[in-house]
Scaffold this motif. Structure first.
Motif, mmCIF file in Angstrom:
data_model
loop_
_atom_site.group_PDB
_atom_site.id
_atom_site.type_symbol
_atom_site.label_atom_id
_atom_site.label_comp_id
_atom_site.label_asym_id
_atom_site.label_seq_id
_atom_site.Cartn_x
_atom_site.Cartn_y
_atom_site.Cartn_z
ATOM 1 N N GLN A 214 0.682 -1.135 -0.235
ATOM 2 C CA GLN A 214 -0.127 0.063 -0.341
ATOM 3 C C GLN A 214 1.429 1.076 0.099
ATOM 4 O OE1 GLN A 214 -2.379 -1.556 3.427
ATOM 5 N NE2 GLN A 214 -3.950 -0.956 2.472
ATOM 6 N N ARG A 215 -0.026 2.537 -0.561
ATOM 7 C CA ARG A 215 1.150 3.850 -0.335
ATOM 8 C C ARG A 215 1.357 4.376 0.744
ATOM 9 N NH1 ARG A 215 -2.250 2.812 -4.891
ATOM 10 N NH2 ARG A 215 -0.819 3.472 -6.746
ATOM 11 N N TRP A 216 2.471 4.682 1.011
ATOM 12 C CA TRP A 216 3.002 5.529 2.657
ATOM 13 C C TRP A 216 1.882 6.867 1.982
ATOM 14 C CZ3 TRP A 216 5.761 2.977 5.919
ATOM 15 C CH2 TRP A 216 6.312 3.338 7.104
ATOM 16 N N ILE A 217 1.762 7.091 3.508
ATOM 17 C CA ILE A 217 1.218 8.220 3.926
ATOM 18 C C ILE A 217 2.140 8.733 4.910
ATOM 19 C CG2 ILE A 217 -0.915 9.353 4.986
ATOM 20 C CD1 ILE A 217 -2.769 7.460 4.388
ATOM 21 N N GLU A 218 2.404 9.568 4.720
ATOM 22 C CA GLU A 218 3.574 10.861 5.434
ATOM 23 C C GLU A 218 2.390 11.343 6.127
ATOM 24 O OE1 GLU A 218 6.794 10.431 5.275
ATOM 25 O OE2 GLU A 218 7.106 9.546 3.228
ATOM 26 N N GLY A 219 2.898 12.173 7.108
ATOM 27 C CA GLY A 219 2.568 13.178 8.122
ATOM 28 C C GLY A 219 3.108 12.437 9.788
ATOM 29 N N ARG A 220 1.976 13.122 10.990
ATOM 30 C CA ARG A 220 2.450 13.024 11.653
ATOM 31 C C ARG A 220 1.482 12.178 13.056
ATOM 32 N NH1 ARG A 220 -0.105 16.607 14.408
ATOM 33 N NH2 ARG A 220 -0.054 18.934 13.192
ATOM 34 N N PRO A 221 1.338 11.523 13.838
ATOM 35 C CA PRO A 221 0.842 11.882 14.541
ATOM 36 C C PRO A 221 -0.603 13.061 15.012
ATOM 37 C CG PRO A 221 2.361 9.841 15.532
ATOM 38 C CD PRO A 221 3.367 11.066 14.398
ATOM 39 N N PRO A 222 -1.296 12.795 15.697
ATOM 40 C CA PRO A 222 -2.522 13.750 16.398
ATOM 41 C C PRO A 222 -1.502 14.035 17.374
ATOM 42 C CG PRO A 222 -4.092 11.891 16.198
ATOM 43 C CD PRO A 222 -2.587 11.300 15.356
ATOM 44 N N ILE A 223 -1.576 15.486 18.054
ATOM 45 C CA ILE A 223 -0.850 15.490 18.816
ATOM 46 C C ILE A 223 -1.630 17.344 19.144
ATOM 47 C CG2 ILE A 223 1.202 14.995 17.981
ATOM 48 C CD1 ILE A 223 1.968 18.446 17.499
ATOM 49 N N SER A 224 -2.963 17.192 19.123
ATOM 50 C CA SER A 224 -3.190 19.014 19.888
ATOM 51 C C SER A 224 -4.808 18.135 19.788
ATOM 52 C CB SER A 224 -3.050 20.078 19.155
ATOM 53 O OG SER A 224 -4.045 19.767 17.534
ATOM 54 N N GLU A 225 -5.758 19.122 20.175
ATOM 55 C CA GLU A 225 -7.051 19.145 20.322
ATOM 56 C C GLU A 225 -7.867 19.702 19.257
ATOM 57 O OE1 GLU A 225 -11.133 21.059 22.448
ATOM 58 O OE2 GLU A 225 -9.102 22.069 23.635
ATOM 59 N N THR A 226 -7.238 20.465 18.729
ATOM 60 C CA THR A 226 -7.740 20.847 17.294
ATOM 61 C C THR A 226 -7.068 19.682 16.062
ATOM 62 O OG1 THR A 226 -6.499 22.941 17.271
ATOM 63 C CG2 THR A 226 -7.209 22.476 14.697
ATOM 64 N N MET B 136 -2.128 12.766 10.656
ATOM 65 C CA MET B 136 -1.559 14.510 9.844
ATOM 66 C C MET B 136 -0.755 14.984 8.688
ATOM 67 S SD MET B 136 -4.731 14.855 11.915
ATOM 68 C CE MET B 136 -5.010 15.913 11.867
ATOM 69 N N THR B 137 -1.789 15.230 7.962
ATOM 70 C CA THR B 137 -0.787 15.165 6.385
ATOM 71 C C THR B 137 -0.340 16.960 6.731
ATOM 72 O OG1 THR B 137 -2.582 16.019 5.176
ATOM 73 C CG2 THR B 137 -1.906 13.659 5.463
ATOM 74 N N ALA B 138 0.710 17.306 6.121
ATOM 75 C CA ALA B 138 1.009 19.142 5.557
ATOM 76 C C ALA B 138 0.103 19.325 4.789
ATOM 77 C CB ALA B 138 2.999 18.442 4.534
ATOM 78 N N THR B 139 -1.101 19.393 4.041
ATOM 79 C CA THR B 139 -2.126 19.747 4.309
ATOM 80 C C THR B 139 -3.463 19.632 5.141
ATOM 81 O OG1 THR B 139 -2.766 17.935 3.083
ATOM 82 C CG2 THR B 139 -1.372 19.472 1.730
ATOM 83 N N GLY B 140 -3.072 18.674 6.275
ATOM 84 C CA GLY B 140 -3.854 19.237 7.228
ATOM 85 C C GLY B 140 -5.090 18.411 6.943
ATOM 86 N N GLN B 141 -5.008 17.415 6.542
ATOM 87 C CA GLN B 141 -6.229 16.415 5.892
ATOM 88 C C GLN B 141 -5.868 14.998 7.206
ATOM 89 O OE1 GLN B 141 -5.453 15.522 1.514
ATOM 90 N NE2 GLN B 141 -6.792 15.389 1.895
ATOM 91 N N VAL B 142 -6.651 14.216 7.654
ATOM 92 C CA VAL B 142 -6.610 13.128 8.138
ATOM 93 C C VAL B 142 -6.095 12.039 7.777
ATOM 94 C CG1 VAL B 142 -7.183 11.443 10.333
ATOM 95 C CG2 VAL B 142 -7.801 14.995 9.971
#
Length: 245
Positions: free
Chosen positions: A82-94, A173-179
């Protein structure tokens, strides 16, 4: 080592440490990162999962879409790329509010989705006995009776496709703010509250949240009883502590 000869140019790089039940590797193919895993599910169950991912991708969800084999198969001997999804885990309330909204969008979209083969809604486990990794007959009688007594209390909760394990390690959480939602191995049609009980922000009203926590403890105890007995015992003890809530 996973057999990946069905994908030309695919090279395994390193094992991914997250996850307790599946072998997962990070890989590269033609300069792009991929996730490679071996599924333990049946052919029909795996095809349901991969079909769900394709459906959600068409609906605008950020999900790990499948890289087909050289002969255009979705998997080879249970191995999926499967294609890799770059980003970070959620860390804030937002971040978590955005995650909750995406899960609720999933639930709204899939209220009439067909059930995954081999799975059932937990309110039917007293007759079906088996769903995902849960096998009620593998549990001691007292533990089995306890979780069953919890499950039967949720006939009022709506059903839909649930992700099944929306922990921080399975979210990007992607660089464009998507989940981005990773690891759909435990997805199925079930009570929507499964996905909403343990997020980084409260989603349900207080009384509903307390009920959802009990549901979560009961399910995790049943689902992990054989694969992760120590974890299952911990969740059962947490459920016991909530008996009078």
């Amino acid at each position: 080592m996973l057999p990946v000869d069905a994908w030309s140019g695919l090279a395994l790089v390193e094992p991914v440490v997250e996850g307790n039940r599946n072998e997962v590797w990070r890989a590269t193919r033609h300069g792009e990162s991929c996730a490679v895993r071996r599924s333990r599910r049946s052919e029909s169950s795996l095809r349901w999962e991969l079909g769900l991912i394709e459906f959600l991708s068409r609906k605008g969800f950020v999900v790990p879409t499948v890289v087909s084999t050289d002969d255009n198969q979705l998997h080879h001997e249970g191995v999926v790329v499967q294609r890799w999804i770059e980003g970070r885990p959620p860390i804030s309330e937002t971040d978590w509010i955005a995650v909750a909204a995406e899960l609720q969008r999933l639930h709204e979209l899939t209220r009439v989705h067909r059930q995954r083969p081999g799975c059932c809604v937990v309110t039917d486990l007293h007759t079906r006995r088996v769903s995902v990794d849960a096998d009620l007959d593998a549990m001691p009688l007292d533990a089995r009776a306890f979780v069953e007594s919890v499950f039967v209390k949720f006939s009022d909760v709506p059903t839909a496709v649930v992700h099944g394990d929306p922990s921080a390690s399975n979210i990007r959480m992607t660089a464009t703010g998507q989940v981005g939602l990773l690891d759909w191995d435990e997805s199925r049609v079930d009570l929507a509250w499964h996905d909403l009980s343990n997020l980084g922000v409260p989603v349900l009203a207080h009384v509903e949240h307390q009920r959802a926590l009990a549901l979560s403890h009961a399910w995790e105890a049943a689902n992990a009883w054989t694969a992760e007995p120590g974890y299952a015992s911990t969740r059962l003890a947490q459920l016991e502590q909530r008996r009078n809530i």
